[in-house]
Design an enzyme around this catalytic site. Structure first.
Site, PDB file in Angstrom:
ATOM      1  N   CYS A 106       0.820  -1.211   0.000  1.00 27.17           N
ATOM      2  CA  CYS A 106       0.000   0.000   0.000  1.00 27.17           C
ATOM      3  C   CYS A 106       0.862   1.273   0.000  1.00 27.17           C
ATOM      4  O   CYS A 106       1.580   1.538  -0.941  1.00 27.17           O
ATOM      5  CB  CYS A 106      -0.971  -0.053   1.184  1.00 27.17           C
ATOM      6  N   HIS A 107       0.785   2.078   1.063  1.00 26.54           N
ATOM      7  CA  HIS A 107       1.565   3.302   1.175  1.00 26.54           C
ATOM      8  C   HIS A 107       2.958   3.058   1.774  1.00 26.54           C
ATOM      9  O   HIS A 107       3.765   3.974   1.859  1.00 26.54           O
ATOM     10  CB  HIS A 107       0.828   4.335   2.036  1.00 26.54           C
TER      11      HIS A 107
END
Length: 177
Positions: A106-107
């Site tokens: 994800c991030h």
């Protein structure tokens, strides 16, 4: 195998912590929660507060040499906080310097950008990180999971919680290599 899970005091996407954690346990590994300080960290379900988790070690008290692999869960706030902590960035860079496998979702790659370890690597992430990764010299692709061996270590990456089954399978394979 002892696997570090590096998270900030709050902002980690809970399922991106708990799913790979359980996968490591299910395959006979020992997960350890590392953060910037001892005590509890607070996970999130997107923007809603979720469960607390007890930290096993502060990042200032450990190094990549103490672990066999690293998992960097996402959540927007989590890697944004970690990339501003020099000890966390140094900890992450240590896994690359030692050729140890890293899995990120994800991030999470924001911390990798700060550690300057994505140049010439192929990876995926949450789509909003594409420009940051491109600017850091990475080759970004939109795939469920990417396993990059073009570098000093194996780097496993995924985009989002929906990709966790593929991410978990890939990290087990990479961590066993």
């Amino acid at each position: 195998m002892t696997v570090a899970f590096l998270v900030a005091p709050e902002g980690t996407e809970q399922v991106e912590l708990t799913s790979p954690w359980q996968t490591v346990l299910d395959h006979g590994g020992t997960p350890r929660l590392v953060s910037t300080e001892l005590g509890e960290v607070r996970a999130f379900h997107h923007l809603d507060r979720a469960d607390p988790f007890m930290v096993d070690a502060a990042v200032a008290d450990v190094s990549a040499a103490d672990f066999d692999a690293l998992v960097l869960p996402g959540g927007v706030a989590n890697p944004d906080f970690l990339r501003t902590d020099p000890r966390a960035v140094e900890f992450v860079a240590g896994f690359f310097a030692r050729g140890k496998p890293v899995a990120v979702i994800c991030h999470g790659p924001w911390t990798l950008v700060e550690a300057d370890v994505v140049r010439d690597r192929t990876l995926t992430s949450w789509p909003s990180l594409r420009t940051d990764l491109d600017n850091a010299g990475a080759h970004w692709v939109d795939r469920e999971v990417v396993v990059c061996t073009n570098g000093p270590n194996i780097l496993v990456s995924s985009r989002k919680p929906d990709d966790l089954p593929a991410f978990d399978r890939a990290l087990v394979t990479a961590f066993a290599a």
